[in-house]
Motif scaffolding. Structure first.
Motif, PDB file in Angstrom:
ATOM      1  N   VAL A 163       1.043  -3.485  -7.148  1.00  0.00           N
ATOM      2  CA  VAL A 163      -0.167  -2.658  -7.040  1.00  0.00           C
ATOM      3  C   VAL A 163       0.179  -1.426  -6.223  1.00  0.00           C
ATOM      4  O   VAL A 163       0.863  -1.523  -5.201  1.00  0.00           O
ATOM      5  N   LEU A 164      -0.275  -0.258  -6.666  1.00  0.00           N
ATOM      6  CA  LEU A 164      -0.162   0.960  -5.852  1.00  0.00           C
ATOM      7  C   LEU A 164      -1.566   1.498  -5.603  1.00  0.00           C
ATOM      8  O   LEU A 164      -2.438   1.391  -6.472  1.00  0.00           O
ATOM      9  N   GLN A 165      -1.749   2.068  -4.398  1.00  0.00           N
ATOM     10  CA  GLN A 165      -3.082   2.537  -3.988  1.00  0.00           C
ATOM     11  C   GLN A 165      -3.097   4.064  -3.962  1.00  0.00           C
ATOM     12  O   GLN A 165      -2.383   4.688  -3.164  1.00  0.00           O
ATOM     13  N   ALA A 166      -3.942   4.655  -4.813  1.00  0.00           N
ATOM     14  CA  ALA A 166      -3.936   6.115  -4.960  1.00  0.00           C
ATOM     15  C   ALA A 166      -4.304   6.827  -3.654  1.00  0.00           C
ATOM     16  O   ALA A 166      -3.923   7.976  -3.455  1.00  0.00           O
ATOM     17  N   TYR A 167      -5.047   6.195  -2.747  1.00  0.00           N
ATOM     18  CA  TYR A 167      -5.453   6.914  -1.531  1.00  0.00           C
ATOM     19  C   TYR A 167      -4.300   7.198  -0.577  1.00  0.00           C
ATOM     20  O   TYR A 167      -4.419   8.039   0.300  1.00  0.00           O
ATOM     21  N   LEU A 168      -3.171   6.547  -0.732  1.00  0.00           N
ATOM     22  CA  LEU A 168      -2.043   6.806   0.179  1.00  0.00           C
ATOM     23  C   LEU A 168      -1.282   8.058  -0.256  1.00  0.00           C
ATOM     24  O   LEU A 168      -0.993   8.240  -1.437  1.00  0.00           O
ATOM     25  N   HIS A 169      -0.921   8.895   0.724  1.00  0.00           N
ATOM     26  CA  HIS A 169      -0.193  10.129   0.405  1.00  0.00           C
ATOM     27  C   HIS A 169       1.123   9.830  -0.316  1.00  0.00           C
ATOM     28  O   HIS A 169       1.593  10.615  -1.119  1.00  0.00           O
ATOM     29  N   ARG A 170       1.730   8.711  -0.020  1.00  0.00           N
ATOM     30  CA  ARG A 170       3.057   8.414  -0.555  1.00  0.00           C
ATOM     31  C   ARG A 170       3.050   7.966  -2.032  1.00  0.00           C
ATOM     32  O   ARG A 170       4.108   7.867  -2.663  1.00  0.00           O
ATOM     33  N   THR A 171       1.854   7.666  -2.571  1.00  0.00           N
ATOM     34  CA  THR A 171       1.819   6.877  -3.811  1.00  0.00           C
ATOM     35  C   THR A 171       2.329   7.594  -5.055  1.00  0.00           C
ATOM     36  O   THR A 171       2.904   6.960  -5.946  1.00  0.00           O
ATOM     37  N   GLU A 172       2.181   8.947  -5.105  1.00  0.00           N
ATOM     38  CA  GLU A 172       2.742   9.620  -6.295  1.00  0.00           C
ATOM     39  C   GLU A 172       4.248   9.359  -6.381  1.00  0.00           C
ATOM     40  O   GLU A 172       4.794   9.114  -7.451  1.00  0.00           O
ATOM     41  N   ARG A 173       4.888   9.385  -5.215  1.00  0.00           N
ATOM     42  CA  ARG A 173       6.347   9.142  -5.197  1.00  0.00           C
ATOM     43  C   ARG A 173       6.637   7.698  -5.651  1.00  0.00           C
ATOM     44  O   ARG A 173       7.521   7.451  -6.455  1.00  0.00           O
ATOM     45  N   ASP A 174       5.833   6.755  -5.139  1.00  0.00           N
ATOM     46  CA  ASP A 174       6.028   5.346  -5.532  1.00  0.00           C
ATOM     47  C   ASP A 174       5.787   5.170  -7.038  1.00  0.00           C
ATOM     48  O   ASP A 174       6.467   4.372  -7.687  1.00  0.00           O
ATOM     49  N   CYS A 175       4.810   5.915  -7.571  1.00  0.00           N
ATOM     50  CA  CYS A 175       4.552   5.822  -9.024  1.00  0.00           C
ATOM     51  C   CYS A 175       5.787   6.287  -9.779  1.00  0.00           C
ATOM     52  O   CYS A 175       6.187   5.659 -10.762  1.00  0.00           O
ATOM     53  N   ARG A 176       6.376   7.406  -9.327  1.00  0.00           N
ATOM     54  CA  ARG A 176       7.586   7.904 -10.032  1.00  0.00           C
ATOM     55  C   ARG A 176       8.673   6.843  -9.998  1.00  0.00           C
ATOM     56  O   ARG A 176       9.333   6.570 -10.994  1.00  0.00           O
ATOM     57  N   ASP A 177       8.851   6.210  -8.826  1.00  0.00           N
ATOM     58  CA  ASP A 177       9.912   5.189  -8.703  1.00  0.00           C
ATOM     59  C   ASP A 177       9.658   3.991  -9.617  1.00  0.00           C
ATOM     60  O   ASP A 177      10.593   3.333 -10.047  1.00  0.00           O
ATOM     61  N   LEU A 178       8.378   3.705  -9.860  1.00  0.00           N
ATOM     62  CA  LEU A 178       8.069   2.465 -10.605  1.00  0.00           C
ATOM     63  C   LEU A 178       7.657   2.708 -12.063  1.00  0.00           C
ATOM     64  O   LEU A 178       7.291   1.760 -12.750  1.00  0.00           O
ATOM     65  N   LYS A 189      -7.687   2.468  -6.303  1.00  0.00           N
ATOM     66  CA  LYS A 189      -7.936   3.535  -5.324  1.00  0.00           C
ATOM     67  C   LYS A 189      -7.452   3.126  -3.941  1.00  0.00           C
ATOM     68  O   LYS A 189      -6.931   3.933  -3.191  1.00  0.00           O
ATOM     69  N   GLY A 190      -7.649   1.848  -3.573  1.00  0.00           N
ATOM     70  CA  GLY A 190      -7.284   1.384  -2.225  1.00  0.00           C
ATOM     71  C   GLY A 190      -8.519   0.956  -1.474  1.00  0.00           C
ATOM     72  O   GLY A 190      -9.545   1.650  -1.515  1.00  0.00           O
ATOM     73  N   ALA A 191      -8.446  -0.192  -0.788  1.00  0.00           N
ATOM     74  CA  ALA A 191      -9.658  -0.807  -0.236  1.00  0.00           C
ATOM     75  C   ALA A 191      -9.643  -0.971   1.284  1.00  0.00           C
ATOM     76  O   ALA A 191     -10.566  -1.545   1.837  1.00  0.00           O
ATOM     77  N   ALA A 199      -3.539   8.507   4.556  1.00  0.00           N
ATOM     78  CA  ALA A 199      -4.388   8.342   3.358  1.00  0.00           C
ATOM     79  C   ALA A 199      -5.427   9.453   3.237  1.00  0.00           C
ATOM     80  O   ALA A 199      -5.933   9.951   4.244  1.00  0.00           O
ATOM     81  N   TYR A 200      -5.747   9.819   1.988  1.00  0.00           N
ATOM     82  CA  TYR A 200      -6.852  10.748   1.745  1.00  0.00           C
ATOM     83  C   TYR A 200      -8.138  10.064   2.196  1.00  0.00           C
ATOM     84  O   TYR A 200      -8.316   8.858   2.004  1.00  0.00           O
ATOM     85  N   GLN A 201      -9.039  10.876   2.791  1.00  0.00           N
ATOM     86  CA  GLN A 201     -10.273  10.312   3.343  1.00  0.00           C
ATOM     87  C   GLN A 201     -11.481  10.579   2.445  1.00  0.00           C
ATOM     88  O   GLN A 201     -12.433   9.807   2.431  1.00  0.00           O
ATOM     89  N   LYS A 202     -11.445  11.717   1.729  1.00  0.00           N
ATOM     90  CA  LYS A 202     -12.625  12.066   0.916  1.00  0.00           C
ATOM     91  C   LYS A 202     -12.492  11.456  -0.468  1.00  0.00           C
ATOM     92  O   LYS A 202     -11.403  11.484  -1.052  1.00  0.00           O
ATOM     93  N   ARG A 203     -13.644  10.989  -0.990  1.00  0.00           N
ATOM     94  CA  ARG A 203     -13.646  10.377  -2.330  1.00  0.00           C
ATOM     95  C   ARG A 203     -12.997  11.271  -3.368  1.00  0.00           C
ATOM     96  O   ARG A 203     -12.197  10.830  -4.179  1.00  0.00           O
TER      97      ARG A 203
END
Ligand code: FDA
Length: 310
Positions: A163-178, A189-191, A199-203
């Motif tokens: 599972v990857l959580q879009a609210y984390l700043h790092r996640t685009e990089r993790d998506c590329r890796d996976l 989104k992340g809970a 992490a991004y704070q605004k919806r």
């Protein structure tokens, strides 16, 4: 926002947990989100959903286990439910989801090794039963460890999902890796209550990050699992799948048990694969608090039911 943060903090309070956990699981708000306390109830819920044209991921509730015996008990509980699913002939439509902190990750210096061993045991049982495991993602302090354990377990069980959580700043990089062949990635989104440093704070920022991540996964070679109830994101996912010539079945939608059930059936009726994440077990308190934090009206209903009870 304040209510959300309060509920997410309450999810970690041991005193509140004790108070709320004395509520019987039959309380309406709990049964809306949790399929029951036992493996049999979970298997029965899976049977009903599959009969409705849906697929399932069963999650035995429990997290942040600080006791080695509890971690072993949880591992055995997964073996039991996989066995029951296989006997019931339901493993084609049902996988399992797993929080690594429930099987040893939170046990200090040896935690990762214990979690790898237990995760491998569960992955082997899942493979023998003809199904797969997906590792849930917990708070940001666990992401590196979870991805390292995933890497290790995938050596022998490459079908293991993450599972990857879009609210984390790092996640685009993790998506590329996976986003590689045979990789199964559930994007949510992340809970958890995360600081602005990670992490991004605004919806709106979380939603935009979700779309960027979705673009990477849909363009990649893996199997995207689009875990959201957000109608706009569901629509965007469908459009991206078309743009990348993905046929139905080369990605799937996922939603939580009890949330937008009509939409789950509508998408399945259109021919999409829709997987319902079905939690069960007596450790439902933190899971319930996260669901309440997502929707103030749920929280109001829940607080009223607590007051009525006392
Ligand atoms: P959002 O919260 O914006 O909701 C969109 C709409 O969905 C709402 O307007 C409402 O209609 C409906 N809705 C959403 N939540 C609701 C609720 N609780 N009650 C009633 N209606 C609701 N998170 C995580 O950190 N780690 C993980 O491993 C997972 N795993 C996971 C698996 C699956 C299959 C799903 C669907 C979700 C997760 N999550 C998760 C949870 C996820 O991060 C997120 O918190 C919730 O899915 C809610 O976000 P949405 O994308 O639905 O959007």
């Amino acid at each position: 926002m304040v209510l959300r943060q309060g509920l997410l903090t309450a999810a970690r309070s041991r005193r509140l947990k004790k108070l709320v956990s004395t509520m019987p699981v039959s309380s309406a708000i709990v049964t809306r989100f949790v399929a029951g306390e036992t493996a049999d109830e979970a298997v029965e819920a899976a049977r009903r959903l599959i009969a409705d044209g849906l697929t399932v991921s069963l999650d035995r509730l429990g997290e942040d286990t600080r006791d080695r015996e509890d971690a072993e008990r949880t591992t055995k509980a997964y073996l039991t439910v996989l066995d029951r699913l296989a006997r019931a002939g339901l493993t084609r439509g049902t996988e399992v989801s797993l929080k690594l902190s429930s099987i040893g990750q939170a046990l200090g210096v040896d935690g990762d090794k214990i979690a790898v061993d237990n995760a491998r045991t569960i992955a082997l049982a899942a493979q023998n039963a003809g199904t797969t495991v997906t590792f849930d993602m917990e708070d940001h302090t666990t992401v590196d460890s979870t991805l390292a354990i995933l890497h290790e377990v995938r050596r022998d069980f490459p079908q293991t999902g993450a599972v990857l959580q879009a609210y984390l700043h790092r996640t685009e990089r993790d998506c590329r890796d996976l986003a590689h062949q045979d990789s199964r990635v559930r994007l949510c989104k992340g809970a958890y209550h995360e600081p602005p440093s990670v992490a991004y704070q605004k919806r709106i920022d979380v939603d935009r990050a979700y779309v960027r991540c979705l673009k990477i996964l849909m363009a990649g070679q893996g199997y995207p699992m689009v875990a959201t109830h957000d109608p706009r994101l569901v629509e965007i996912a469908g459009a991206l799948a078309m743009r990348h010539d993905r046929s139905r079945g080369s990605y799937e939608f996922q939603m939580l048990y009890g949330i937008r059930p009509d939409e789950q059936r509508r998408l399945a009726g259109l021919g999409d694969t829709v997987r319902v994440y079905v939690p069960y077990g007596d450790q439902w308190y933190p899971y319930l608090m996260r669901r309440l934090a997502e929707r103030p009206s749920n929280a109001g209903f829940f607080l009223r039911s607590l007051v009525t009870r006392s």
